[in-house]
Design a protein around this motif. Structure first.
Motif, PDB file in Angstrom:
ATOM      1  N   TYR A   1     -53.155   5.071 -17.175  1.00 34.84           N
ATOM      2  CA  TYR A   1     -52.681   6.393 -17.570  1.00 34.84           C
ATOM      3  C   TYR A   1     -52.287   7.165 -16.317  1.00 34.84           C
ATOM      4  CZ  TYR A   1     -57.243   7.751 -15.831  1.00 34.84           C
ATOM      5  OH  TYR A   1     -58.324   7.932 -15.029  1.00 34.84           O
ATOM      6  N   VAL A   2     -51.589   8.285 -16.513  1.00 38.48           N
ATOM      7  CA  VAL A   2     -51.352   9.227 -15.424  1.00 38.48           C
ATOM      8  C   VAL A   2     -51.793  10.611 -15.875  1.00 38.48           C
ATOM      9  CG1 VAL A   2     -49.483   8.001 -14.256  1.00 38.48           C
ATOM     10  CG2 VAL A   2     -48.943   9.571 -16.117  1.00 38.48           C
ATOM     11  N   VAL A   3     -52.170  11.425 -14.898  1.00 36.68           N
ATOM     12  CA  VAL A   3     -52.595  12.800 -15.131  1.00 36.68           C
ATOM     13  C   VAL A   3     -51.660  13.720 -14.359  1.00 36.68           C
ATOM     14  CG1 VAL A   3     -54.416  14.500 -14.667  1.00 36.68           C
ATOM     15  CG2 VAL A   3     -55.016  12.229 -15.525  1.00 36.68           C
ATOM     16  N   LEU A   4     -51.277  14.827 -14.985  1.00 38.38           N
ATOM     17  CA  LEU A   4     -50.401  15.825 -14.353  1.00 38.38           C
ATOM     18  C   LEU A   4     -51.049  17.192 -14.479  1.00 38.38           C
ATOM     19  CD1 LEU A   4     -47.614  16.732 -13.134  1.00 38.38           C
ATOM     20  CD2 LEU A   4     -46.813  16.947 -15.505  1.00 38.38           C
ATOM     21  N   TYR A   5     -51.106  17.925 -13.356  1.00 41.73           N
ATOM     22  CA  TYR A   5     -51.660  19.276 -13.416  1.00 41.73           C
ATOM     23  C   TYR A   5     -51.095  20.121 -12.276  1.00 41.73           C
ATOM     24  CZ  TYR A   5     -54.901  17.610  -9.771  1.00 41.73           C
ATOM     25  OH  TYR A   5     -55.443  17.086  -8.634  1.00 41.73           O
ATOM     26  N   LEU A   6     -51.343  21.421 -12.372  1.00 35.33           N
ATOM     27  CA  LEU A   6     -50.917  22.398 -11.377  1.00 35.33           C
ATOM     28  C   LEU A   6     -52.143  22.863 -10.598  1.00 35.33           C
ATOM     29  CD1 LEU A   6     -48.168  23.961 -10.759  1.00 35.33           C
ATOM     30  CD2 LEU A   6     -49.176  25.851 -12.040  1.00 35.33           C
ATOM     31  N   GLY A   7     -51.988  23.140  -9.318  1.00 34.51           N
ATOM     32  CA  GLY A   7     -53.113  23.621  -8.534  1.00 34.51           C
ATOM     33  C   GLY A   7     -52.658  24.293  -7.258  1.00 34.51           C
ATOM     34  N   ARG A   8     -53.643  24.656  -6.440  1.00 39.79           N
ATOM     35  CA  ARG A   8     -53.358  25.338  -5.185  1.00 39.79           C
ATOM     36  C   ARG A   8     -54.463  24.995  -4.186  1.00 39.79           C
ATOM     37  NH1 ARG A   8     -50.773  30.508  -3.896  1.00 39.79           N
ATOM     38  NH2 ARG A   8     -50.155  30.528  -6.070  1.00 39.79           N
ATOM     39  N   ASP A   9     -54.070  24.347  -3.091  1.00 40.85           N
ATOM     40  CA  ASP A   9     -55.013  24.023  -2.012  1.00 40.85           C
ATOM     41  C   ASP A   9     -56.238  23.250  -2.499  1.00 40.85           C
ATOM     42  OD1 ASP A   9     -53.408  25.392  -0.138  1.00 40.85           O
ATOM     43  OD2 ASP A   9     -54.298  27.291  -0.779  1.00 40.85           O
ATOM     44  N   GLY A  10     -56.043  22.459  -3.546  1.00 43.34           N
ATOM     45  CA  GLY A  10     -57.143  21.654  -4.047  1.00 43.34           C
ATOM     46  C   GLY A  10     -58.231  22.437  -4.754  1.00 43.34           C
ATOM     47  N   GLU A  11     -57.992  23.740  -5.011  1.00 43.12           N
ATOM     48  CA  GLU A  11     -59.027  24.602  -5.580  1.00 43.12           C
ATOM     49  C   GLU A  11     -58.850  24.844  -7.073  1.00 43.12           C
ATOM     50  OE1 GLU A  11     -61.656  25.710  -3.909  1.00 43.12           O
ATOM     51  OE2 GLU A  11     -60.952  24.553  -2.203  1.00 43.12           O
ATOM     52  N   GLU A  12     -57.796  24.292  -7.685  1.00 46.72           N
ATOM     53  CA  GLU A  12     -57.540  24.593  -9.089  1.00 46.72           C
ATOM     54  C   GLU A  12     -56.909  23.384  -9.760  1.00 46.72           C
ATOM     55  OE1 GLU A  12     -55.677  28.300 -11.689  1.00 46.72           O
ATOM     56  OE2 GLU A  12     -54.876  27.866  -9.698  1.00 46.72           O
ATOM     57  N   ILE A  13     -57.316  23.120 -10.989  1.00 47.92           N
ATOM     58  CA  ILE A  13     -56.721  22.088 -11.826  1.00 47.92           C
ATOM     59  C   ILE A  13     -56.423  22.749 -13.159  1.00 47.92           C
ATOM     60  CG2 ILE A  13     -57.105  19.893 -13.014  1.00 47.92           C
ATOM     61  CD1 ILE A  13     -58.989  19.103 -10.756  1.00 47.92           C
ATOM     62  N   THR A  14     -55.157  23.011 -13.451  1.00 46.95           N
ATOM     63  CA  THR A  14     -54.842  23.786 -14.646  1.00 46.95           C
ATOM     64  C   THR A  14     -53.440  23.485 -15.143  1.00 46.95           C
ATOM     65  OG1 THR A  14     -54.797  26.017 -15.600  1.00 46.95           O
ATOM     66  CG2 THR A  14     -53.915  25.756 -13.374  1.00 46.95           C
ATOM     67  N   VAL A  15     -53.249  23.707 -16.447  1.00 45.88           N
ATOM     68  CA  VAL A  15     -51.903  23.765 -17.028  1.00 45.88           C
ATOM     69  C   VAL A  15     -51.801  25.004 -17.916  1.00 45.88           C
ATOM     70  CG1 VAL A  15     -51.411  21.292 -16.931  1.00 45.88           C
ATOM     71  CG2 VAL A  15     -52.623  22.227 -18.926  1.00 45.88           C
ATOM     72  N   ASP A  16     -52.762  25.919 -17.761  1.00 46.14           N
ATOM     73  CA  ASP A  16     -52.876  27.071 -18.657  1.00 46.14           C
ATOM     74  C   ASP A  16     -52.081  28.293 -18.234  1.00 46.14           C
ATOM     75  OD1 ASP A  16     -54.480  25.776 -20.404  1.00 46.14           O
ATOM     76  OD2 ASP A  16     -56.362  26.584 -19.650  1.00 46.14           O
ATOM     77  N   ARG A  17     -51.533  28.290 -17.044  1.00 48.09           N
ATOM     78  CA  ARG A  17     -50.805  29.471 -16.585  1.00 48.09           C
ATOM     79  C   ARG A  17     -49.439  29.062 -16.051  1.00 48.09           C
ATOM     80  NH1 ARG A  17     -50.560  29.388 -11.194  1.00 48.09           N
ATOM     81  NH2 ARG A  17     -52.212  28.387  -9.967  1.00 48.09           N
ATOM     82  N   ALA A  18     -48.628  30.077 -15.788  1.00 46.67           N
ATOM     83  CA  ALA A  18     -47.296  29.821 -15.252  1.00 46.67           C
ATOM     84  C   ALA A  18     -47.385  29.445 -13.774  1.00 46.67           C
ATOM     85  CB  ALA A  18     -46.413  31.050 -15.412  1.00 46.67           C
ATOM     86  N   PRO A  19     -46.518  28.555 -13.307  1.00 49.83           N
ATOM     87  CA  PRO A  19     -46.482  28.254 -11.876  1.00 49.83           C
ATOM     88  C   PRO A  19     -46.144  29.497 -11.063  1.00 49.83           C
ATOM     89  CG  PRO A  19     -45.279  26.592 -13.130  1.00 49.83           C
ATOM     90  CD  PRO A  19     -45.571  27.717 -14.073  1.00 49.83           C
ATOM     91  N   ALA A  20     -46.695  29.570  -9.851  1.00 50.02           N
ATOM     92  CA  ALA A  20     -46.448  30.689  -8.943  1.00 50.02           C
ATOM     93  C   ALA A  20     -46.186  30.130  -7.552  1.00 50.02           C
ATOM     94  CB  ALA A  20     -47.660  31.620  -8.920  1.00 50.02           C
ATOM     95  N   PRO A  21     -45.553  30.931  -6.671  1.00 53.36           N
ATOM     96  CA  PRO A  21     -45.329  30.465  -5.304  1.00 53.36           C
ATOM     97  C   PRO A  21     -46.618  30.004  -4.649  1.00 53.36           C
ATOM     98  CG  PRO A  21     -44.136  32.510  -5.700  1.00 53.36           C
ATOM     99  CD  PRO A  21     -45.019  32.288  -6.899  1.00 53.36           C
TER     100      PRO A  21
END
Length: 333
Positions: free
Chosen positions: A265-285
Motif C-alpha cells: 500500500y501507499v500512504v499520502l498525507y500533509l505535514g510540516r517539519d515532521g510535526e503533523e500528519i493530516t489531510v483535514d485542513r487546506a494546504p498552506a505555505p
C-alpha cells in the motif's frame, strides 16, 4: 496607581496598545501632549458609563486590524482614560519570569486571531494562518551575550531575557516579507510587544482576517482524492491519535479498505517539519506532501516528499508505484 505606558504614549504622541491588569486591552491614538485621545476598547471591554465616553462608534478598521467586535471612542479626555486603566487594576506588568509569548498571544487571541505553534531547526515560533492562504510567523530573540544576533530564537524564554520581536509574512510563493523587526532597537518589553501586535493585526486585516480552523479552500483530503480520481485511483481515509492520512491499496479492483498487514500500500498525507500528519485542513505555505510505501509486513519507506504546491508529483509517483505492483514476474525480469 501607575499609568506609565499611557503617559509615555501621550508624551511621545505614539499610538499603541495597553494591556490592563485584569486581562482587557485598549488601543490609543494620540498626538504629543494631547488633552483628549481616540480609544479602541478591545472585545469584552464595555464602554464606561462615565463622562467623556459618549462619542462612540463601532470600529471597523482600527489598530486591531479590522476587528469589528470592539468599540471606538473619539475625543476621550486623558484623565478619563487614566480612570479606566485604574478601574481595571492598572497597566499589566509582565513578570520577569513570564514567557515572552504570553502577552502577545493573549492580545492576538482576544481579537479572534488563530495562533498555532511552529518549530523548525531555527527554533520555536508562532504561526498565524490567514484567510487568503498566506501566513505570518512570529519569533523572538533572547538577549545576546556575545554581541551576535540569534543566541536564542524562541518564544519561550523569559521576559527578563527579551531582546526583540520579529514577524514575517509568508506569501503564497513561500517568500518572506518583514512585518515587524525590533532587533537592535532595545525597546522595553511592553512597548515592543505592543508594536508587534499592532503590526501583526494590520497584516491580518490586509489579508482578509484569520484563517478558519481547517484552513482556507479545499482540504488536503479533497484535493488529493480529486487528483487521484483523475487517474482512476481510489483512496481510503484512516486516522489514529489525532492524525489523519489516505491509504491507497495495491489492488485497486477491491473497493474495501486494504489490509495493510497483508498487501502492499501507499500512504499520502500533509505535514510540516515532521510535526503533523493530516489531510483535514487546506494546504498552506511551508507544508509538504509525503508519500510512504508499505510492503504489507509492517515495514514502510518514504517514496517522496514534495511542497504543498506539488501534489501532482505525488500523484504521479503513486500512479507509477501502482503500475509496478501490477507487473507480472516475467515482465520485471
Amino acid at each position: 496607581m501607575s499609568t506609565a505606558r499611557f503617559d509615555r504614549l501621550i508624551t511621545q504622541g505614539t499610538d499603541g496598545a495597553i494591556r490592563l491588569a485584569d486581562g482587557h486591552t485598549i488601543s490609543v491614538i494620540t498626538a504629543a501632549g494631547a488633552d483628549a485621545v481616540a480609544v479602541y476598547l478591545w472585545p469584552g471591554l464595555p464602554t464606561p458609563d462615565a463622562s467623556g465616553w459618549e462619542d462612540e462608534d463601532p470600529a471597523e478598521v482600527f489598530l486591531t486590524g479590522g476587528n469589528m467586535d470592539g468599540r471606538y471612542c473619539c475625543d476621550v479626555p486623558v484623565q478619563a482614560v487614566r480612570d479606566l486603566i485604574e478601574q481595571h487594576g492598572g497597566e499589566a506588568a509582565a513578570a520577569a519570569d513570564d514567557e515572552v509569548i504570553t502577552a502577545p498571544l493573549a492580545q492576538l487571541r482576544a481579537t479572534g486571531v488563530r495562533c498555532l505553534d511552529g518549530r523548525d531547526s531555527a527554533g520555536h515560533y508562532v504561526r498565524v494562518p490567514l484567510a487568503d492562504g498566506t501566513e505570518i510567523t512570529v519569533s523572538g530573540t533572547a538577549a545576546d551575550r556575545d554581541g551576535t544576533r540569534g543566541a536564542e530564537v524562541s518564544i519561550h524564554h523569559s521576559v527578563r531575557d527579551h531582546a526583540s520581536w520579529q514577524a514575517s509574512w509568508i506569501n503564497r510563493d513561500g517568500r518572506s516579507v518583514d512585518v515587524y523587526d525590533s532587533y537592535g532597537q532595545h525597546r522595553p518589553y511592553e512597548e515592543d510587544t505592543a508594536g508587534l501586535v499592532a503590526a501583526v493585526l494590520t497584516q491580518v486585516q490586509q489579508c482578509g482576517g484569520s484563517a478558519p480552523e481547517k484552513g482556507v479552500g479545499e482540504t488536503a483530503e479533497q484535493l488529493a482524492r480529486a487528483a487521484l480520481a483523475e487517474q482512476g485511483i481510489t483512496a481510503h481515509r484512516d486516522d489514529d491519535a489525532g492524525n489523519t492520512w489516505l491509504v491507497i491499496g495495491s489492488d485497486q479492483s477491491r473497493p474495501d479498505f486494504p489490509d495493510m498487514l497483508a498487501e502492499p500500500y501507499v500512504v499520502l498525507y500533509l505535514g510540516r517539519d515532521g510535526e503533523e500528519i493530516t489531510v483535514d485542513r487546506a494546504p498552506a505555505p511551508g507544508d509538504e506532501w509525503t508519500v510512504l510505501a508499505g510492503d504489507g509486513t509492517g515495514t514502510e519507506h518514504e517514496l517522496m516528499t514534495r511542497s504543498a504546491d506539488q501534489l501532482a508529483d505525488c500523484v504521479q509517483a503513486i500512479t507509477a508505484w501502482l503500475a509496478k505492483q501490477q507487473e507480472t514476474p516475467s515482465e520485471t525480469e
